[in-house]
Write an enzyme that holds these catalytic residues in place. Structure first.
Site, short mmCIF file in Angstrom:
data_model
loop_
_atom_site.label_atom_id
_atom_site.label_comp_id
_atom_site.label_asym_id
_atom_site.label_seq_id
_atom_site.Cartn_x
_atom_site.Cartn_y
_atom_site.Cartn_z
N ASP A 33 -1.80 -23.33 -7.55
CA ASP A 33 -0.58 -22.58 -7.84
C ASP A 33 0.68 -23.31 -7.37
OD1 ASP A 33 -2.25 -20.73 -8.82
OD2 ASP A 33 -1.77 -19.14 -7.38
N GLU A 115 -17.58 -5.65 -28.97
CA GLU A 115 -16.46 -5.92 -28.06
C GLU A 115 -16.24 -4.72 -27.13
OE1 GLU A 115 -13.03 -6.55 -30.55
OE2 GLU A 115 -14.04 -8.05 -31.77
N LYS A 117 -14.26 -1.79 -25.54
CA LYS A 117 -13.08 -1.04 -25.98
C LYS A 117 -12.17 -0.92 -24.77
CE LYS A 117 -11.54 2.84 -28.70
NZ LYS A 117 -10.43 3.28 -27.85
N ASP A 119 -9.15 -0.05 -22.36
CA ASP A 119 -8.40 1.18 -22.19
C ASP A 119 -6.96 0.87 -21.82
OD1 ASP A 119 -7.99 3.83 -22.22
OD2 ASP A 119 -9.06 4.28 -20.36
N ARG A 138 2.10 0.45 -31.08
CA ARG A 138 1.43 0.94 -32.27
C ARG A 138 2.24 2.06 -32.92
NH1 ARG A 138 -2.08 4.94 -33.71
NH2 ARG A 138 -3.51 4.37 -35.36
N TYR A 231 -7.59 -8.88 -30.20
CA TYR A 231 -8.85 -8.57 -30.88
C TYR A 231 -8.75 -8.54 -32.40
CZ TYR A 231 -6.73 -3.93 -30.32
OH TYR A 231 -5.86 -2.87 -30.29
N LYS A 320 -18.10 5.44 -27.74
CA LYS A 320 -17.45 5.79 -26.47
C LYS A 320 -18.48 6.02 -25.37
CE LYS A 320 -13.40 6.70 -26.54
NZ LYS A 320 -12.48 7.61 -27.20
N CYS A 414 2.73 39.31 -28.91
CA CYS A 414 3.00 38.01 -28.29
C CYS A 414 3.32 38.19 -26.80
CB CYS A 414 4.17 37.36 -29.01
SG CYS A 414 4.78 35.89 -28.17
N CYS A 417 7.34 37.31 -26.55
CA CYS A 417 8.42 38.07 -27.18
C CYS A 417 8.00 39.47 -27.60
CB CYS A 417 8.98 37.31 -28.38
SG CYS A 417 7.86 37.32 -29.80
N CYS A 432 2.05 34.30 -33.46
CA CYS A 432 3.10 35.26 -33.13
C CYS A 432 4.04 35.31 -34.32
CB CYS A 432 3.84 34.78 -31.88
SG CYS A 432 5.54 35.32 -31.78
N CYS A 438 11.31 34.45 -30.97
CA CYS A 438 10.39 34.28 -29.85
C CYS A 438 10.87 33.11 -28.98
CB CYS A 438 8.99 34.02 -30.37
SG CYS A 438 7.81 33.63 -29.06
S1 IVH Z 1 -9.85 -2.86 -33.31
C1 IVH Z 1 -9.12 -2.25 -37.31
N1 IVH Z 1 -10.87 -3.67 -31.03
O1 IVH Z 1 -8.75 1.26 -29.84
C2 IVH Z 1 -9.42 -1.71 -36.01
N2 IVH Z 1 -9.40 -1.79 -31.02
O2 IVH Z 1 -9.05 3.61 -31.78
C3 IVH Z 1 -8.29 -1.63 -35.09
N3 IVH Z 1 -8.98 -0.86 -28.81
O3 IVH Z 1 -5.58 1.41 -31.26
C4 IVH Z 1 -8.63 -1.67 -33.67
N4 IVH Z 1 -10.22 -2.28 -27.69
O4 IVH Z 1 -5.81 0.32 -28.98
C5 IVH Z 1 -10.08 -2.77 -31.65
N5 IVH Z 1 -11.80 -4.50 -29.09
C6 IVH Z 1 -11.02 -3.62 -29.69
C7 IVH Z 1 -10.32 -2.61 -28.99
C8 IVH Z 1 -9.53 -1.70 -29.70
C9 IVH Z 1 -9.41 -1.23 -27.60
C10 IVH Z 1 -8.09 0.30 -29.08
C11 IVH Z 1 -6.85 -0.04 -29.83
C12 IVH Z 1 -6.83 0.85 -31.02
C13 IVH Z 1 -7.82 1.90 -30.67
C14 IVH Z 1 -8.52 2.36 -31.94
#
Ligand code: IVH
Length: 682
Positions: A33, A115, A117, A119, A138, A231, A320, A414, A417, A432, A438
């Protein structure tokens, strides 16, 4: 001497770019570094001596000192899609079966790219001629917010794409898509520091990443430990992306766009499920949070054959991880009244920790759901919180039910109101009937009208709306524009300065756009993206008001229910009066297609920088500039190495000389004419 300094600057920039690549992409730094810091220090001091050689993509220029007033809207060149979710092995088996049937390859095993997913938050980075030009969130998938200044502060984001000799050069225009996230170590460090300073803590790394990206002052973002994995891609001009997801990711990596190192090619559904279990088992050891796995059909030709359904590709799915759940007791069941009058039953819970967050309310959606799950006051229940979703009651533990557990009943009137509550035939929702009368509906509609993606009135927050509605000073959105300094300062805790700021924000909001207005009105079923579709389709409010239900139905994404509701809304006297009043107070929205051409990155001249000089015969320089910009060109005021064309009229001076020195292509008016036809001369 100066030539040597110039060379040294270039050399330092190249060295730093290489070290960034080794550090962030290959995860294999070449130098300690301290050496890296020394190179940066040397570059900074040379640039300070020679400000004329400063360029925006110098590694010293990541952090802009300017604070933005707001985030501009950016239309994505290609929509940013979402993914279908799956929660079980059976869902994935069905997905794989469905795909093979569509491809007519029932008896073959498909190759998938598996891949993590991530977060975090999806972002789209536009590189023009290998330079980072634009970065957007997005948003609703079609339009996001310009967060370029913030994205530039992330060191793992290359300001310029790498191109080794002999390798494929970057396309003229590339939208690189990825996820910005906060690695766990950085998140913990940041929260520890915030705790020590007595500041507010972030609930989880995802919120921390989101909060960091939504800073108007990029210097704040620069202090936050953000990272990114790429990705996928959106627009790609010219040429074709590589033939598969895995080769695409390799290509992105080669350009310096980092991809997740856990990605694997797997074979068939068995390979997918093995990957899911393997990474699930290691989930807590990963240095960042993931909430599942994404499987993508690897071959691009097959992806293309499969295509898309509504907003998601058919060739990918998110598997998921099970959401976090916890046990607690329902103390009460109350009914909340929403913007359109819908009554939502909400369980008030004994506070409980779920996935790192204290949950004390959970939605029960509607009465059908309450009855189906048979949730009663006093019940012990399982609550679930998945990602950012509102916590919900999953099920009751009947063995723990107390004798006196009471069933909730839909109130006849309601709770806010007192107006009659009706249940619409065929709908799960109860409403309502108080409408504008209301207070709950009024508050929600006003909150929506003033919200960021509608009229965007800064400072008109929930508490103030609550106060103003309770004091009977606000009933409908147009009342906002009748507020005066005297009225505002009479409110408790409202000083003159805050009142003046609020009035300025209200005044500012009068210059709006048709999509924002249509979104803000809160027509049933019309959210941000439908509002935009309506605005795009009709171009003006009058045209929409004149349209028949049938014509409204022709708008992309509008079905029969929404078409009828929109027509009904526009025919309602009260809404007509409200629109007239908004106009009367000076609300203005440009007519014509919805989005201003803020990101003209997508025309035939996208990625080309043009400079105009001298006197033109046929039109003024301004007119030529506007037309070029509309075709996607970047029109710049000064000639640099990045200038693609200099258009020189008569009496051109120093710019022409400079262009000659740099070897920039010089065009006369006939060349300009070619450009304006969208045909850049070679
Ligand atoms: S592909 C054409 N790859 O998941 C498909 N999305 O529900 C577009 N995300 O908005 C997404 N890891 O924010 C893709 N390896 C991955 C991902 C990924 C996280 C998120 C992304 C997207 C959401 C889709």
């Amino acid at each position: 001497m100066t030539a040597a300094t110039h060379r040294r600057i270039a050399e330092l920039r190249a060295q730093i770019a290489r070290h960034d690549y080794r550090y962030y992409v290959l995860d294999d730094p070449e130098v300690p570094d301290a050496e890296y810091d020394r190179l940066m220090g040397e570059l900074r001091s040379l640039e300070a001596q020679h400000p004329e050689w400063l360029v925006p993509d110098s590694p010293t220029q990541r952090v802009s000192g300017q604070v933005a007033a707001e985030f501009a809207e950016i239309r994505h060149g290609m929509p940013m899609l979402s993914l279908e979710n799956a929660f079980s092995d059976a869902d994935i088996e069905a997905f794989d079966r469905r795909i093979r049937a569509r491809l007519g390859t029932e008896h073959e095993t498909l190759e998938y790219c598996a891949e993590p997913k991530l977060d975090g938050l999806a972002v789209s980075l536009t590189y023009c001629a290998a330079k980072l030009e634009l970065a957007a969130t997005r948003g609703d998938g079609a339009t996001g917010e310009d967060i370029t200044a913030n994205i530039r502060t992330i060191r793992a984001v290359p300001l310029q794409l790498r191109c080794e000799s002999g390798q494929r050069p970057a396309p003229r225009l590339l939208e690189a898509r990825g996820e910005v996230f906060m690695p766990l170590a950085g998140f913990r460090r940041m929260n520890a520091a915030a705790a020590a300073a007595g500041e507010k803590l972030f609930a989880n790394p995802r919120n921390a990443a989101a909060g960091s990206l939504r800073q108007l002052d990029a210097r704040v973002t620069a202090q936050r430990p953000l990272a990114i994995f790429f990705y996928g891609v959106g627009q790609w001009q010219d040429g074709e992306p590589p033939p598969s997801q895995s080769t695409l990711l390799e290509q992105l990596n080669a350009w310096g766009l980092r991809t997740c190192p856990e990605i694997r090619l797997v074979s068939g559904v068995a390979g997918c499920l093995d990957y899911y279990r393997a990474i699930g088992a290691r989930r807590s050891e990963l240095p960042y949070q993931i909430d599942g796995v994404v499987y993508k059909v690897n071959a691009r030709s097959e992806q293309q054959a499969l295509g898309y359904v509504s907003r998601a590709p058919r060739w990918a799915i998110a598997h998921k991880f099970p959401a976090d759940e916890a046990l607690t007791v329902v103390r009460d069941i109350e009914f909340q009244v929403g913007r359109t009058g819908v009554l939502t039953p909400v369980a008030r819970l004994d506070p409980v920790q779920v996935a790192g967050v204290t949950v004390s309310n959970a939605t029960l959606h509607n009465m059908d759901e309450v009855e189906r799950k048979d949730v009663r006051r006093g019940d012990t229940v399982i609550v679930r919180r998945a990602g950012d979703v509102i916590p919900e009651v999953v099920r009751v533990l009947p063995e723990r039910r107390a004798q006196n557990a009471r069933r909730p009943h839909l109130p006849a009137t309601c709770p806010v109101c007192g107006a009659r509550v009706v249940r619409v035939e065929g709908e799960a929702a109860a409403r309502c009937t108080g409408a504008f009368n209301c207070a709950a509906q009024r508050k929600e509609s006003l909150r929506h009208f003033a919200s960021r993606r509608a009229l965007d009135i800064e400072g008109l927050g929930d508490k103030l709306i609550e106060q103003l509605v309770d004091a009977d000073l606000l009933k409908t959105p147009s009342d906002i524009y009748a507020l005066s300094a005297a009225t505002l300062t009479a409110l408790p805790r409202m000083g003159e300065k805050s009142a003046a700021n609020l009035l300025a924000a209200i005044e500012h909001s009068k210059h709006t756009s048709l999509p924002r207005l249509l979104n803000g009105l809160g027509m049933p079923g019309v959210g941000e993206s439908t509002a935009r579709a309506l605005a795009d389709h009709f171009g003006s409010l009058e045209a929409l008001q004149r349209a028949s239900e049938q014509q409204i139905l022709e708008v992309a994404d509008v079905g029969p229910v929404i078409a009828a509701d929109v027509r009904g809304f526009l025919d309602d006297e009260r809404h007509l009066r409200e629109l007239a009043r908004l106009r009367h107070f000076g609300l203005k929205w440009p007519e014509g297609p919805a989005t201003p051409a803020k990101s003209a990155l997508h025309g035939p001249l996208a990625g080309l920088t043009v400079v105009l000089t001298g006197t033109l015969e046929g039109m003024t320089r301004e007119q030529a500039g506007e037309r070029l910009a509309a075709l996607g060109a970047k029109v710049s005021g000064s000639v640099s190495k990045r200038t693609r064309y200099l258009v020189a009229g008569s009496e051109a001076g120093s710019k022409l000389t400079r262009a000659r020195e740099l070897g920039v292509r010089i065009l006369d008016e006939s060349g300009l004419a070619q450009l304006l036809q969208g045909k850049p001369p070679p």
